[in-house]
Design a protein around this motif. Structure first.
Motif, short mmCIF file in Angstrom:
data_model
loop_
_atom_site.label_atom_id
_atom_site.label_comp_id
_atom_site.label_asym_id
_atom_site.label_seq_id
_atom_site.Cartn_x
_atom_site.Cartn_y
_atom_site.Cartn_z
N GLY A 207 -88.40 15.00 -53.93
CA GLY A 207 -87.50 14.16 -54.70
C GLY A 207 -86.29 13.77 -53.87
N THR A 208 -85.10 14.15 -54.34
CA THR A 208 -83.86 13.84 -53.63
C THR A 208 -83.34 15.04 -52.84
N GLU A 209 -84.18 16.06 -52.68
CA GLU A 209 -83.78 17.27 -51.97
C GLU A 209 -84.60 17.48 -50.71
N ALA A 210 -84.01 18.20 -49.77
CA ALA A 210 -84.72 18.70 -48.60
C ALA A 210 -84.81 20.21 -48.73
N VAL A 211 -85.98 20.76 -48.45
CA VAL A 211 -86.18 22.21 -48.56
C VAL A 211 -86.49 22.74 -47.16
N LEU A 212 -85.70 23.72 -46.74
CA LEU A 212 -85.79 24.27 -45.39
C LEU A 212 -86.27 25.71 -45.48
N GLN A 213 -87.23 26.06 -44.63
CA GLN A 213 -87.79 27.41 -44.65
C GLN A 213 -87.25 28.24 -43.48
N GLY A 214 -86.86 29.47 -43.79
CA GLY A 214 -86.44 30.42 -42.77
C GLY A 214 -87.19 31.73 -42.95
N THR A 215 -86.88 32.69 -42.14
CA THR A 215 -87.55 33.99 -42.25
C THR A 215 -87.16 34.73 -43.52
N ASP A 216 -86.02 34.34 -44.12
CA ASP A 216 -85.53 35.02 -45.33
C ASP A 216 -85.86 34.28 -46.61
N GLY A 217 -86.49 33.11 -46.54
CA GLY A 217 -86.84 32.37 -47.74
C GLY A 217 -86.62 30.88 -47.57
N TRP A 218 -86.29 30.21 -48.67
CA TRP A 218 -86.18 28.75 -48.68
C TRP A 218 -84.81 28.34 -49.20
N ARG A 219 -84.29 27.26 -48.63
CA ARG A 219 -82.98 26.74 -49.01
C ARG A 219 -83.10 25.25 -49.26
N ALA A 220 -82.63 24.80 -50.42
CA ALA A 220 -82.65 23.37 -50.75
C ALA A 220 -81.28 22.77 -50.52
N VAL A 221 -81.26 21.61 -49.89
CA VAL A 221 -80.01 20.89 -49.66
C VAL A 221 -80.20 19.45 -50.13
N ARG A 222 -79.09 18.79 -50.39
CA ARG A 222 -79.17 17.41 -50.82
C ARG A 222 -79.59 16.54 -49.65
N LEU A 223 -80.54 15.66 -49.89
CA LEU A 223 -81.12 14.89 -48.80
C LEU A 223 -80.11 13.93 -48.17
N THR A 224 -79.17 13.48 -48.95
CA THR A 224 -78.22 12.48 -48.44
C THR A 224 -77.15 13.07 -47.55
N GLY A 226 -76.84 16.90 -46.98
CA GLY A 226 -77.10 18.27 -46.53
C GLY A 226 -76.36 19.34 -47.29
N ARG A 227 -75.72 19.01 -48.41
CA ARG A 227 -75.00 20.03 -49.19
C ARG A 227 -75.98 20.97 -49.86
N GLU A 228 -75.72 22.28 -49.73
CA GLU A 228 -76.66 23.28 -50.27
C GLU A 228 -76.66 23.25 -51.79
N LEU A 229 -77.87 23.39 -52.36
CA LEU A 229 -78.05 23.35 -53.81
C LEU A 229 -78.53 24.69 -54.37
N TRP A 230 -79.53 25.29 -53.73
CA TRP A 230 -80.03 26.58 -54.21
C TRP A 230 -80.82 27.27 -53.12
N ARG A 231 -81.08 28.58 -53.34
CA ARG A 231 -81.89 29.38 -52.44
C ARG A 231 -82.97 30.09 -53.24
N SER A 232 -84.06 30.39 -52.56
CA SER A 232 -85.17 31.12 -53.19
C SER A 232 -85.74 32.10 -52.18
N ALA A 233 -85.90 33.34 -52.58
CA ALA A 233 -86.43 34.37 -51.69
C ALA A 233 -87.87 34.69 -52.05
N PRO A 234 -88.69 35.10 -51.08
CA PRO A 234 -90.07 35.49 -51.39
C PRO A 234 -90.10 36.84 -52.12
N ASP A 235 -91.25 37.19 -52.66
CA ASP A 235 -91.42 38.50 -53.28
C ASP A 235 -91.20 39.60 -52.24
N ALA A 236 -90.84 40.78 -52.70
CA ALA A 236 -90.63 41.91 -51.80
C ALA A 236 -91.91 42.19 -51.01
N GLY A 237 -91.75 42.38 -49.71
CA GLY A 237 -92.90 42.65 -48.85
C GLY A 237 -93.65 41.40 -48.41
#
Length: 478
Positions: A207-224, A226-237
Protein backbone atom coordinates in the motif's frame (compact mmCIF):
# COMPACT_ATOMS: atom_id res chain seq x y z
CA UNK A 1 -7.22 -7.34 -76.15
CA UNK A 2 -4.64 -5.48 -78.18
CA UNK A 3 -0.92 -6.04 -77.59
CA UNK A 4 -0.57 -2.54 -76.18
CA UNK A 5 -3.50 -3.00 -73.79
CA UNK A 6 -2.14 -6.39 -72.68
CA UNK A 7 1.23 -4.78 -71.84
CA UNK A 8 -0.53 -2.07 -69.85
CA UNK A 9 -2.62 -4.53 -67.84
CA UNK A 10 0.00 -7.23 -67.24
CA UNK A 11 2.76 -4.74 -66.56
CA UNK A 12 0.56 -2.83 -64.14
CA UNK A 13 -0.45 -5.94 -62.22
CA UNK A 14 2.97 -7.61 -62.03
CA UNK A 15 4.98 -4.43 -61.58
CA UNK A 16 2.74 -3.05 -58.85
CA UNK A 17 2.70 -6.45 -57.12
CA UNK A 18 6.49 -6.64 -56.94
CA UNK A 19 6.85 -2.95 -56.06
CA UNK A 20 4.36 -3.15 -53.18
CA UNK A 21 5.95 -6.40 -52.02
CA UNK A 22 9.38 -4.71 -51.92
CA UNK A 23 8.05 -1.67 -50.06
CA UNK A 24 6.29 -3.93 -47.56
CA UNK A 25 9.56 -5.77 -46.95
CA UNK A 26 11.32 -2.46 -46.27
CA UNK A 27 8.66 -0.91 -44.02
CA UNK A 28 7.03 -4.05 -42.61
CA UNK A 29 9.39 -4.70 -39.67
CA UNK A 30 8.66 -1.26 -38.21
CA UNK A 31 4.99 -2.21 -38.10
CA UNK A 32 5.26 -5.67 -36.56
CA UNK A 33 5.91 -7.88 -39.58
CA UNK A 34 8.95 -9.93 -40.36
CA UNK A 35 10.63 -13.30 -40.00
CA UNK A 36 12.89 -15.52 -42.04
CA UNK A 37 10.71 -15.14 -45.15
CA UNK A 38 11.49 -11.41 -45.47
CA UNK A 39 14.84 -11.97 -47.18
CA UNK A 40 13.27 -14.30 -49.75
CA UNK A 41 10.43 -11.89 -50.44
CA UNK A 42 12.89 -9.03 -50.83
CA UNK A 43 14.91 -10.98 -53.39
CA UNK A 44 11.78 -12.01 -55.30
CA UNK A 45 10.51 -8.42 -55.42
CA UNK A 46 13.82 -7.16 -56.84
CA UNK A 47 14.10 -9.93 -59.43
CA UNK A 48 10.45 -9.61 -60.38
CA UNK A 49 10.51 -5.84 -60.73
CA UNK A 50 13.41 -5.93 -63.23
CA UNK A 51 11.43 -7.45 -66.14
CA UNK A 52 8.10 -5.96 -65.10
CA UNK A 53 9.28 -2.46 -64.25
CA UNK A 54 8.94 -1.13 -67.78
CA UNK A 55 5.39 -2.49 -68.03
CA UNK A 56 4.54 -0.88 -64.68
CA UNK A 57 5.78 2.53 -65.89
CA UNK A 58 3.95 2.07 -69.18
CA UNK A 59 0.78 1.29 -67.24
CA UNK A 60 1.01 4.44 -65.16
CA UNK A 61 1.09 6.66 -68.23
CA UNK A 62 -2.07 4.97 -69.57
CA UNK A 63 -4.50 5.71 -66.73
CA UNK A 64 -7.58 4.17 -68.35
CA UNK A 65 -6.30 0.61 -68.04
CA UNK A 66 -3.08 1.19 -66.10
CA UNK A 67 -4.40 2.56 -62.81
CA UNK A 68 -6.94 -0.24 -62.21
CA UNK A 69 -4.37 -2.91 -63.06
CA UNK A 70 -1.79 -1.24 -60.77
CA UNK A 71 -4.35 -1.20 -57.96
CA UNK A 72 -4.98 -4.93 -58.45
CA UNK A 73 -1.22 -5.57 -58.40
CA UNK A 74 -0.77 -3.55 -55.22
CA UNK A 75 -3.47 -5.58 -53.44
CA UNK A 76 -1.89 -8.83 -54.63
CA UNK A 77 1.59 -7.76 -53.47
CA UNK A 78 0.41 -6.75 -50.03
CA UNK A 79 -1.69 -9.91 -49.78
CA UNK A 80 1.35 -12.10 -50.51
CA UNK A 81 3.35 -10.19 -47.90
CA UNK A 82 0.67 -10.57 -45.24
CA UNK A 83 0.30 -14.30 -45.92
CA UNK A 84 3.98 -15.15 -45.75
CA UNK A 85 5.45 -12.53 -43.42
CA UNK A 86 2.88 -13.19 -40.73
CA UNK A 87 1.72 -10.93 -37.95
CA UNK A 88 4.63 -10.72 -35.54
CA UNK A 89 6.82 -8.63 -33.31
CA UNK A 90 10.22 -7.18 -34.14
CA UNK A 91 12.88 -5.47 -32.09
CA UNK A 92 11.93 -1.80 -32.30
CA UNK A 93 15.02 -0.89 -30.25
CA UNK A 94 17.87 -2.54 -28.39
CA UNK A 95 19.97 -1.26 -25.52
CA UNK A 96 23.73 -1.56 -26.11
CA UNK A 97 25.49 -4.59 -24.60
CA UNK A 98 26.38 -4.55 -20.91
CA UNK A 99 29.89 -3.67 -19.85
CA UNK A 100 31.88 -4.89 -18.02
CA UNK A 101 31.22 -8.35 -19.41
CA UNK A 102 30.98 -9.87 -15.92
CA UNK A 103 27.93 -7.87 -14.82
CA UNK A 104 24.44 -9.39 -14.58
CA UNK A 105 21.07 -7.86 -13.74
CA UNK A 106 19.53 -8.67 -10.36
CA UNK A 107 15.99 -7.53 -11.22
CA UNK A 108 13.80 -5.01 -13.01
CA UNK A 109 10.61 -2.96 -12.74
CA UNK A 110 8.15 -1.46 -15.20
CA UNK A 111 6.81 1.96 -14.21
CA UNK A 112 4.72 4.12 -16.52
CA UNK A 113 6.59 4.55 -19.79
CA UNK A 114 9.87 3.35 -18.26
CA UNK A 115 11.48 -0.03 -17.82
CA UNK A 116 14.05 -0.03 -15.02
CA UNK A 117 16.89 -2.55 -15.02
CA UNK A 118 18.77 -3.07 -11.78
CA UNK A 119 22.40 -4.20 -11.77
CA UNK A 120 24.69 -4.57 -8.74
CA UNK A 121 26.51 -1.39 -9.72
CA UNK A 122 23.69 0.82 -11.08
CA UNK A 123 20.01 1.30 -11.82
CA UNK A 124 19.16 2.32 -15.41
CA UNK A 125 15.75 3.49 -16.67
CA UNK A 126 14.92 3.16 -20.38
CA UNK A 127 12.03 4.81 -22.18
CA UNK A 128 9.87 1.95 -23.42
CA UNK A 129 8.99 3.73 -26.65
CA UNK A 130 12.49 4.51 -27.88
CA UNK A 131 15.01 2.76 -25.63
CA UNK A 132 16.73 6.03 -24.73
CA UNK A 133 18.12 6.27 -21.21
CA UNK A 134 15.89 8.42 -19.01
CA UNK A 135 18.12 8.34 -15.92
CA UNK A 136 20.74 6.37 -14.03
CA UNK A 137 21.35 5.98 -10.30
CA UNK A 138 24.52 4.63 -8.72
CA UNK A 139 24.62 3.51 -5.08
CA UNK A 140 26.84 5.66 -2.85
CA UNK A 141 30.54 5.01 -2.38
CA UNK A 142 31.52 1.48 -3.38
CA UNK A 143 28.18 -0.01 -2.36
CA UNK A 144 26.55 -2.64 -4.54
CA UNK A 145 22.83 -3.36 -4.75
CA UNK A 146 21.85 -6.37 -2.64
CA UNK A 147 18.04 -6.42 -2.65
CA UNK A 148 14.99 -4.67 -4.14
CA UNK A 149 11.24 -4.64 -3.62
CA UNK A 150 9.19 -7.00 -5.71
CA UNK A 151 6.59 -4.30 -6.38
CA UNK A 152 6.51 -0.51 -6.53
CA UNK A 153 4.30 1.93 -4.67
CA UNK A 154 1.84 4.58 -5.74
CA UNK A 155 3.65 7.35 -7.56
CA UNK A 156 6.29 4.93 -8.80
CA UNK A 157 8.47 4.49 -5.72
CA UNK A 158 10.74 1.44 -5.54
CA UNK A 159 13.01 0.22 -2.76
CA UNK A 160 16.63 -0.88 -3.14
CA UNK A 161 19.07 -2.19 -0.55
CA UNK A 162 22.79 -1.57 -0.83
CA UNK A 163 26.00 -2.11 1.13
CA UNK A 164 29.77 -2.39 0.64
CA UNK A 165 31.32 -5.64 -0.53
CA UNK A 166 30.91 -8.42 2.04
CA UNK A 167 28.94 -6.21 4.46
CA UNK A 168 25.34 -6.81 5.62
CA UNK A 169 22.65 -5.37 3.33
CA UNK A 170 21.91 -2.71 5.92
CA UNK A 171 20.91 0.42 3.92
CA UNK A 172 17.54 0.76 2.17
CA UNK A 173 16.86 3.70 -0.15
CA UNK A 174 13.61 4.77 -1.80
CA UNK A 175 13.87 5.69 -5.48
CA UNK A 176 11.43 7.84 -7.41
CA UNK A 177 11.27 5.85 -10.64
CA UNK A 178 9.99 8.84 -12.61
CA UNK A 179 13.34 10.65 -12.39
CA UNK A 180 15.68 8.33 -10.47
CA UNK A 181 16.07 10.68 -7.51
CA UNK A 182 16.64 8.99 -4.14
CA UNK A 183 14.36 9.87 -1.26
CA UNK A 184 14.92 8.61 2.27
CA UNK A 185 17.49 6.03 3.40
CA UNK A 186 16.90 3.76 6.40
CA UNK A 187 19.22 1.31 8.13
CA UNK A 188 18.29 -2.22 9.18
CA UNK A 189 19.97 -4.82 11.35
CA UNK A 190 20.71 -7.12 8.40
CA UNK A 191 22.32 -10.58 8.41
CA UNK A 192 25.77 -11.25 6.97
CA UNK A 193 26.26 -10.93 3.23
CA UNK A 194 28.53 -12.99 0.99
CA UNK A 195 30.58 -10.68 -1.23
CA UNK A 196 28.37 -8.74 -3.64
CA UNK A 197 25.55 -11.29 -3.58
CA UNK A 198 21.89 -10.21 -3.73
CA UNK A 199 18.85 -11.67 -2.00
CA UNK A 200 15.12 -11.35 -2.60
CA UNK A 201 12.15 -10.26 -0.48
CA UNK A 202 14.10 -8.46 2.26
CA UNK A 203 12.05 -5.30 1.60
CA UNK A 204 8.49 -4.90 0.37
CA UNK A 205 5.95 -2.27 -0.65
CA UNK A 206 2.50 -2.68 0.91
CA UNK A 207 0.00 0.00 0.00
CA UNK A 208 1.49 3.31 1.15
CA UNK A 209 4.06 1.65 3.44
CA UNK A 210 7.50 0.14 3.04
CA UNK A 211 8.31 -2.90 5.16
CA UNK A 212 11.96 -3.59 6.00
CA UNK A 213 13.24 -6.90 7.33
CA UNK A 214 16.09 -7.26 9.82
CA UNK A 215 17.43 -10.03 12.00
CA UNK A 216 15.13 -8.85 14.82
CA UNK A 217 11.88 -8.65 12.83
CA UNK A 218 10.07 -6.24 10.52
CA UNK A 219 9.68 -2.47 10.55
CA UNK A 220 7.13 -0.49 8.54
CA UNK A 221 7.87 3.07 7.45
CA UNK A 222 5.91 5.55 5.42
CA UNK A 223 6.79 5.18 1.76
CA UNK A 224 6.90 8.90 1.10
CA UNK A 225 9.26 10.04 3.85
CA UNK A 226 10.54 6.94 5.71
CA UNK A 227 8.86 7.82 9.03
CA UNK A 228 8.50 4.73 11.21
CA UNK A 229 4.96 3.45 11.76
CA UNK A 230 5.19 0.09 13.54
CA UNK A 231 7.37 -2.92 14.33
CA UNK A 232 6.64 -6.63 14.41
CA UNK A 233 8.79 -9.36 15.94
CA UNK A 234 8.81 -13.06 14.98
CA UNK A 235 7.68 -15.77 17.38
CA UNK A 236 10.17 -16.82 20.05
CA UNK A 237 12.81 -19.11 18.58
CA UNK A 238 12.08 -17.99 15.00
CA UNK A 239 14.21 -16.05 12.51
CA UNK A 240 12.80 -13.68 9.85
CA UNK A 241 12.89 -15.32 6.44
CA UNK A 242 11.15 -12.94 4.02
CA UNK A 243 8.45 -10.29 3.60
CA UNK A 244 5.91 -9.68 0.83
CA UNK A 245 3.42 -6.88 0.33
CA UNK A 246 0.13 -6.17 -1.40
CA UNK A 247 -2.37 -3.33 -1.45
CA UNK A 248 -4.15 -4.51 1.70
CA UNK A 249 -1.76 -6.99 3.34
CA UNK A 250 1.76 -7.60 4.55
CA UNK A 251 2.89 -11.23 4.71
CA UNK A 252 5.91 -12.18 6.82
CA UNK A 253 7.60 -15.57 6.87
CA UNK A 254 9.86 -16.84 9.64
CA UNK A 255 11.81 -20.06 10.05
CA UNK A 256 11.65 -21.60 13.48
CA UNK A 257 14.10 -23.72 15.39
CA UNK A 258 12.59 -27.08 14.50
CA UNK A 259 12.81 -26.31 10.79
CA UNK A 260 9.15 -25.37 10.34
CA UNK A 261 7.91 -22.02 9.06
CA UNK A 262 5.32 -19.52 10.27
CA UNK A 263 3.41 -17.15 7.99
CA UNK A 264 1.62 -14.10 9.32
CA UNK A 265 -0.65 -11.68 7.52
CA UNK A 266 -0.58 -8.14 8.94
CA UNK A 267 -2.45 -4.92 8.28
CA UNK A 268 -0.14 -2.45 6.48
CA UNK A 269 -1.42 0.56 8.41
CA UNK A 270 -0.74 -0.57 11.98
CA UNK A 271 0.84 -4.03 11.81
CA UNK A 272 -2.05 -5.76 13.53
CA UNK A 273 -2.11 -9.52 12.97
CA UNK A 274 -4.83 -11.00 10.79
CA UNK A 275 -3.79 -14.55 9.95
CA UNK A 276 -1.21 -16.94 11.38
CA UNK A 277 -0.24 -20.13 9.56
CA UNK A 278 2.13 -22.88 10.67
CA UNK A 279 3.46 -24.31 7.40
CA UNK A 280 3.61 -28.14 7.52
CA UNK A 281 7.31 -28.78 7.00
CA UNK A 282 9.26 -31.59 8.65
CA UNK A 283 13.04 -31.76 8.43
CA UNK A 284 13.61 -28.12 7.49
CA UNK A 285 13.12 -25.87 4.48
CA UNK A 286 15.11 -25.65 1.29
CA UNK A 287 13.04 -22.77 -0.10
CA UNK A 288 9.88 -20.87 0.73
CA UNK A 289 8.48 -18.02 -1.34
CA UNK A 290 5.22 -16.10 -1.19
CA UNK A 291 3.55 -16.53 -4.57
CA UNK A 292 0.53 -14.35 -3.81
CA UNK A 293 -0.48 -12.11 -0.91
CA UNK A 294 -4.22 -12.01 -1.67
CA UNK A 295 -5.25 -14.80 -1.92
CA UNK A 296 -2.42 -16.11 0.28
CA UNK A 297 -0.38 -18.73 -1.55
CA UNK A 298 3.18 -19.90 -0.89
CA UNK A 299 5.60 -22.23 -2.60
CA UNK A 300 7.12 -24.64 -0.07
CA UNK A 301 10.17 -26.73 -0.90
CA UNK A 302 11.19 -28.95 2.03
CA UNK A 303 14.61 -30.49 2.62
CA UNK A 304 13.17 -33.98 3.00
CA UNK A 305 12.62 -35.99 -0.16
CA UNK A 306 9.11 -36.92 0.98
CA UNK A 307 8.44 -33.56 2.57
CA UNK A 308 6.21 -30.79 1.26
CA UNK A 309 7.02 -29.72 -2.30
CA UNK A 310 3.92 -27.82 -3.31
CA UNK A 311 2.12 -24.51 -3.71
CA UNK A 312 -0.20 -24.13 -0.71
CA UNK A 313 -3.11 -21.69 -0.48
CA UNK A 314 -4.89 -20.46 2.65
CA UNK A 315 -8.08 -18.62 3.52
CA UNK A 316 -8.36 -15.59 5.80
CA UNK A 317 -8.67 -17.77 8.90
CA UNK A 318 -5.40 -19.58 8.13
CA UNK A 319 -7.06 -22.80 7.03
CA UNK A 320 -5.36 -24.58 4.12
CA UNK A 321 -7.45 -24.59 0.97
CA UNK A 322 -5.31 -26.34 -1.66
CA UNK A 323 -2.03 -28.17 -2.13
CA UNK A 324 -0.67 -28.21 -5.69
CA UNK A 325 2.38 -30.52 -6.05
CA UNK A 326 5.19 -28.98 -8.08
CA UNK A 327 6.19 -32.43 -9.31
CA UNK A 328 3.09 -34.52 -9.86
CA UNK A 329 2.02 -37.52 -11.87
CA UNK A 330 1.35 -35.39 -14.95
CA UNK A 331 3.56 -32.29 -14.90
CA UNK A 332 6.56 -30.65 -13.27
CA UNK A 333 5.63 -27.04 -12.54
CA UNK A 334 8.08 -24.24 -13.28
CA UNK A 335 7.00 -22.10 -10.31
CA UNK A 336 10.05 -19.92 -10.86
CA UNK A 337 11.31 -19.44 -14.38
CA UNK A 338 14.60 -21.20 -14.85
CA UNK A 339 13.71 -24.39 -12.99
CA UNK A 340 16.62 -25.73 -10.95
CA UNK A 341 18.69 -22.69 -11.92
CA UNK A 342 16.04 -20.17 -10.89
CA UNK A 343 17.95 -18.81 -7.90
CA UNK A 344 20.97 -18.04 -10.10
CA UNK A 345 18.95 -15.56 -12.16
CA UNK A 346 17.54 -12.14 -11.18
CA UNK A 347 18.56 -12.80 -7.58
CA UNK A 348 17.06 -9.63 -6.07
CA UNK A 349 13.69 -9.92 -7.84
CA UNK A 350 13.27 -13.47 -9.18
CA UNK A 351 10.99 -14.22 -12.11
CA UNK A 352 7.93 -16.23 -11.22
CA UNK A 353 6.59 -18.61 -13.83
CA UNK A 354 3.61 -19.33 -11.62
CA UNK A 355 1.22 -16.37 -11.43
CA UNK A 356 -2.14 -15.87 -9.72
CA UNK A 357 -5.14 -14.49 -11.59
CA UNK A 358 -8.26 -14.36 -9.45
CA UNK A 359 -8.38 -17.72 -7.71
CA UNK A 360 -6.32 -19.55 -10.33
CA UNK A 361 -2.65 -20.50 -10.18
CA UNK A 362 -1.32 -20.46 -13.78
CA UNK A 363 2.10 -21.98 -14.34
CA UNK A 364 4.27 -23.57 -17.07
CA UNK A 365 3.99 -27.36 -16.92
CA UNK A 366 6.70 -29.64 -18.25
CA UNK A 367 6.91 -33.31 -19.18
CA UNK A 368 9.95 -35.49 -19.84
CA UNK A 369 10.82 -35.30 -23.51
CA UNK A 370 9.31 -31.87 -24.06
CA UNK A 371 12.65 -30.77 -25.49
CA UNK A 372 14.62 -33.04 -27.79
CA UNK A 373 18.03 -32.15 -29.23
CA UNK A 374 19.49 -34.25 -32.04
CA UNK A 375 23.19 -34.34 -32.92
CA UNK A 376 25.07 -35.60 -35.93
CA UNK A 377 25.75 -33.82 -39.19
CA UNK A 378 22.53 -31.79 -39.03
CA UNK A 379 21.78 -31.05 -35.36
CA UNK A 380 18.28 -29.94 -34.53
CA UNK A 381 15.93 -29.11 -31.70
CA UNK A 382 12.26 -29.91 -31.26
CA UNK A 383 10.24 -28.66 -28.31
CA UNK A 384 6.78 -28.17 -26.90
CA UNK A 385 5.41 -26.31 -23.91
CA UNK A 386 2.20 -25.48 -22.08
CA UNK A 387 0.51 -23.42 -19.41
CA UNK A 388 -1.56 -25.21 -16.79
CA UNK A 389 -4.16 -23.65 -14.47
CA UNK A 390 -5.06 -24.97 -11.02
CA UNK A 391 -7.75 -23.84 -8.62
CA UNK A 392 -6.44 -22.29 -5.41
CA UNK A 393 -9.72 -23.29 -3.79
CA UNK A 394 -9.25 -27.07 -4.07
CA UNK A 395 -6.10 -27.71 -6.15
CA UNK A 396 -7.96 -29.19 -9.13
CA UNK A 397 -6.61 -28.70 -12.65
CA UNK A 398 -8.82 -26.33 -14.64
CA UNK A 399 -7.26 -26.26 -18.11
CA UNK A 400 -4.12 -26.79 -20.19
CA UNK A 401 -3.01 -24.52 -23.05
CA UNK A 402 -0.44 -25.87 -25.51
CA UNK A 403 2.51 -23.72 -26.58
CA UNK A 404 5.24 -24.14 -29.19
CA UNK A 405 8.20 -24.21 -26.77
CA UNK A 406 9.35 -23.80 -23.18
CA UNK A 407 8.17 -20.61 -21.47
CA UNK A 408 10.81 -17.90 -20.98
CA UNK A 409 8.56 -15.07 -19.77
CA UNK A 410 5.10 -14.64 -18.21
CA UNK A 411 3.03 -11.46 -17.95
CA UNK A 412 -0.39 -10.99 -16.35
CA UNK A 413 -2.50 -8.62 -18.45
CA UNK A 414 -5.89 -8.14 -16.80
CA UNK A 415 -7.90 -11.30 -17.34
CA UNK A 416 -5.25 -12.77 -19.67
CA UNK A 417 -1.73 -14.13 -19.42
CA UNK A 418 0.99 -13.59 -22.04
CA UNK A 419 3.48 -16.46 -22.35
CA UNK A 420 6.74 -15.83 -24.16
CA UNK A 421 8.72 -18.68 -25.70
CA UNK A 422 11.85 -18.55 -27.86
CA UNK A 423 10.00 -17.54 -31.01
CA UNK A 424 6.43 -16.65 -30.08
CA UNK A 425 4.29 -14.57 -27.75
CA UNK A 426 0.88 -16.06 -26.94
CA UNK A 427 -2.04 -14.57 -25.06
CA UNK A 428 -4.12 -17.05 -23.08
CA UNK A 429 -7.47 -16.29 -21.46
CA UNK A 430 -7.02 -16.91 -17.73
CA UNK A 431 -10.53 -18.23 -17.14
CA UNK A 432 -10.69 -20.74 -20.00
CA UNK A 433 -7.15 -21.36 -21.28
CA UNK A 434 -8.20 -20.36 -24.79
CA UNK A 435 -5.39 -18.92 -26.91
CA UNK A 436 -6.69 -15.59 -28.17
CA UNK A 437 -3.54 -14.19 -29.83
CA UNK A 438 -0.29 -15.64 -31.14
CA UNK A 439 2.52 -13.56 -32.63
CA UNK A 440 5.92 -14.52 -33.96
CA UNK A 441 8.86 -12.91 -32.17
CA UNK A 442 11.34 -12.11 -34.92
CA UNK A 443 15.03 -11.24 -34.87
CA UNK A 444 16.17 -11.90 -31.28
CA UNK A 445 15.27 -15.12 -29.49
CA UNK A 446 15.09 -15.28 -25.69
CA UNK A 447 17.03 -18.39 -24.78
CA UNK A 448 16.87 -17.85 -21.00
CA UNK A 449 14.20 -16.48 -18.64
CA UNK A 450 13.38 -12.81 -19.20
CA UNK A 451 11.29 -10.18 -17.45
CA UNK A 452 8.40 -9.33 -19.78
CA UNK A 453 6.30 -6.17 -19.44
CA UNK A 454 3.64 -4.42 -21.52
CA UNK A 455 4.49 -1.02 -23.03
CA UNK A 456 1.21 -0.40 -24.86
CA UNK A 457 -1.18 -2.23 -27.14
CA UNK A 458 0.80 -5.22 -28.41
CA UNK A 459 4.04 -3.45 -27.50
CA UNK A 460 6.37 -5.08 -24.98
CA UNK A 461 9.73 -4.70 -23.31
CA UNK A 462 12.04 -7.63 -22.58
CA UNK A 463 14.73 -7.48 -19.88
CA UNK A 464 17.49 -10.09 -19.91
CA UNK A 465 19.66 -11.00 -16.95
CA UNK A 466 22.78 -11.47 -19.10
CA UNK A 467 23.02 -8.61 -21.57
CA UNK A 468 26.67 -9.08 -22.48
CA UNK A 469 26.21 -11.46 -25.43
CA UNK A 470 23.86 -11.78 -28.39
CA UNK A 471 20.72 -10.94 -26.44
CA UNK A 472 20.56 -7.23 -25.51
CA UNK A 473 20.05 -6.24 -21.86
CA UNK A 474 16.74 -4.57 -22.73
CA UNK A 475 14.78 -4.46 -25.96
CA UNK A 476 11.44 -3.20 -27.19
CA UNK A 477 9.06 -5.34 -29.23
CA UNK A 478 6.37 -3.93 -31.51
Amino acid sequence: MSKETWMVVSGGVLGAMFASLGLAVVFGPANGFGGTSLAFMGAISILGLLPCGAGFVWALIHPRHGLPSAAVGTVLGLGIFLCFAGDGLNDSWKAPPDRPSTVRAVGSWASGNLVVRVRPDRVVAYRSGSGSVAWQWTPPGEDSLCTMSRGIGAGGIGLVGHSPHGKPCAAVTSLDLADGKPGWTATVNAPARDGDSADSDLVAVAGTEAVLQGTDGWRAVRLTDGRELWRSAPDAGCTPLEVAGGEQDVVTAAQCGDGSAVLRSLAPGDGQGRTRVAVPVDGGLRNLMVVSVDPLAVWVDAQAERGTHAVLSYDRSGKQRASIPVSGDEYDLDVMLGGVHAFDEFTARPLFGGVVVGDLFIVPGEKPGDVSISGGTHPGRTATGRLVAYSLADGSKQWTAGLDDQVTGVLVDGASVWAMTRDKLTRVDAATGRRSREMDVNDTASLYPVDLSAAGRERFTVVAEDGTGEEPPVRGLS
